[in-house]
Design an enzyme around this catalytic site. Structure first.
Site, mmCIF file in Angstrom:
data_model
loop_
_atom_site.group_PDB
_atom_site.id
_atom_site.type_symbol
_atom_site.label_atom_id
_atom_site.label_comp_id
_atom_site.label_asym_id
_atom_site.label_seq_id
_atom_site.Cartn_x
_atom_site.Cartn_y
_atom_site.Cartn_z
ATOM 1 N N ASP A 22 39.954 46.395 31.473
ATOM 2 C CA ASP A 22 38.971 47.233 30.792
ATOM 3 C C ASP A 22 37.582 46.647 31.026
ATOM 4 O O ASP A 22 37.355 45.465 30.768
ATOM 5 C CB ASP A 22 39.316 47.250 29.292
ATOM 6 C CG ASP A 22 38.563 48.300 28.518
ATOM 7 O OD1 ASP A 22 37.330 48.382 28.680
ATOM 8 O OD2 ASP A 22 39.209 49.023 27.740
ATOM 9 N N SER A 80 38.913 53.932 21.994
ATOM 10 C CA SER A 80 37.612 53.257 21.997
ATOM 11 C C SER A 80 36.906 53.457 20.649
ATOM 12 O O SER A 80 37.445 53.031 19.623
ATOM 13 C CB SER A 80 36.796 53.764 23.183
ATOM 14 O OG SER A 80 35.689 52.928 23.415
ATOM 15 N N HIS A 90 39.400 51.270 31.135
ATOM 16 C CA HIS A 90 39.060 51.932 29.867
ATOM 17 C C HIS A 90 39.200 53.458 29.937
ATOM 18 O O HIS A 90 38.945 54.143 28.954
ATOM 19 C CB HIS A 90 37.622 51.562 29.485
ATOM 20 C CG HIS A 90 37.278 51.780 28.042
ATOM 21 N ND1 HIS A 90 37.853 51.069 27.016
ATOM 22 C CD2 HIS A 90 36.423 52.656 27.430
ATOM 23 C CE1 HIS A 90 37.360 51.469 25.855
ATOM 24 N NE2 HIS A 90 36.498 52.441 26.072
#
Lengths: 277, 277
Positions: free
Chosen positions: A222, A146, A254
């Site tokens: 996600d 991320s 995610h």
């Protein structure tokens, strides 16, 4: 440098260390996994940069990386994601301030005095780990999740020769065009968007690329896809003819359940680059 | 159907067969590899569609697919790339007419009477092979190279439920925006570009996608990259969150040296889909 803890893990040592940081002007803490092969001499190292809200600890306990790093004989470094401490500026939002350094050197108030994560991760911490541990400085690779995927990709492209390979799990891929990015880059770097471009992986891919292999994994379920913008980075990679693989993994979200599912692939990918000539 | 030749290959049989084709209004020839597992009952099948200038023979002798198909117990079909024979229209250019059917049903003169490769590959030839060989009709997958990658992707997306997986080697990925495509689609289908869209993988990916896994390999030193437009398909795949992998393979060109280098990966990819539930 102080030892916070050391635990035996897969035949090696998972340590946590703290030190006064010149770059950040505060005490910083990092995790380092050293495989047992380090007893015989310097080992390659894989940097793992974490995402929003994380400390050095999240990936260290949830990514499942040590098993594969031990097998491959690779060290792992887990830096923190921002400066810490009472004197450090913060924001009420989870995505600005502490836990959200975005791997830049802030120039704007109130962030400039401490939020220098670019220098910390690319200069200060490398010096600390190579001075204190059996790390082969010429065999480094980098990954992240991320916001950390954003950090890994930007550092790999802007520091040619430093990393042999780069990968990312669900990276923030085009922050100058995303609400995960515009807010933070404006806060840390100011309103001039030309200063954001060196911190945007899609723009760096178009301009610089990476002299080595790239691996990106992204989950199709996600919850933050609109903020991550994988399609922009995929387009830039293939337009540049970048040596690399972009995988859309069906059904994954995610979380670290996603990251850990593909950690073996990523460590095997980096091991191939790190043990090559 | 006549047997042109049959050769033992990796324990199975590599055959070449010819037949009068209703779809194309001429005699057509195809290659079929049947692994030895077919002696015990119907086996899954992988279609391989070839590129410009190819016949049924090129991939059959140069792609190196039989070794892996034999191991996986999968049949391979190698159709021709256009109608053939004296009465069939042609063009002096290598990329129009014979050897360049583009897997469409032509509606324009002089092509309409014979250039019906869409119907031939999706209807007539499947009936012939399932009627004559031990092929499991419910376990089909499709791949192809260049113009054949274009054919494989368009068929997979437009025939939901037919194929369990689709892959491509250096596909012509966005023919409505490429000189490998605009010329041929105009010649075969006419000037109305809305009729080209069902034969453009990038546009189909945006509109339909594929209900299964997709694997694309592209060489970074492919001499036809500007005509193939991999970046357009990569962007469309990731924007759709398509289950899939897009790989830019450094240093490889457009030849069968590229295709054969990654054939094992593709057959393993299809085998996983074909032998699943």
């Amino acid at each position: 440098m102080q030892t916070v803890s050391e635990n035996k893990s897969f035949g090696g040592i998972q340590g946590v260390y703290s030190h006064a940081s010149d770059a950040c002007g505060c005490d910083m803490t990092f995790g380092l996994f050293l495989p047992e092969q380090a007893a015989e001499g310097p080992v390659p190292v894989l940097w793992y940069l974490s995402g929003l809200t994380c400390t050095h600890e999240n990936a260290m306990v949830k990514a499942g990386a040590q098993a594969w790093a031990a097998e491959a004989g690779i060290a792992l470094v887990f830096p923190d994601t921002s400066p810490r401490g009472e004197g450090v500026a913060d924001d009420e939002a989870y995505d600005l301030g502490k836990g959200a350094g975005f791997y830049v050197n802030a120039t704007e108030k109130p962030w400039a005095p401490h939020f220098r994560m670019w220098d910390y991760v690319t200069e200060e911490l490398p010096n600390i780990i190579t001075a204190n541990f059996a790390i082969a400085e010429d065999r480094q690779a980098i990954t992240g999740h991320s916001m950390g995927g954003h950090g890994a990709l930007t550092m790999a492209m802007r520091l040619p020769g430093r990393f042999r390979s780069v990968s990312a799990f669900a990276p923030i891929a085009h922050p100058s065009q995303s609400d995960w990015g515009r807010k933070q880059l404006a806060a840390y770097l100011g309103a001039d968007e030309s200063l954001w471009a060196p911190h945007d992986s899609t723009l760096l891919m178009k301009r610089l690329g990476f002299d080595g292999p790239v691996l990106i994994d992204q989950g199709s379920k996600d919850q933050f896809l609109e903020l991550l913008k994988p399609e922009a980075l995929a387009q830039a990679m293939m337009e540049r003819r970048q040596n690399g693989t972009f995988r859309m993994q069906p059904g994954y979200d995610h979380s670290y359940f996603f990251v850990s599912s593909f950690m073996h692939d990523h460590i095997a990918f980096h091991a191939e680059a790190l043990y090559g000539n």
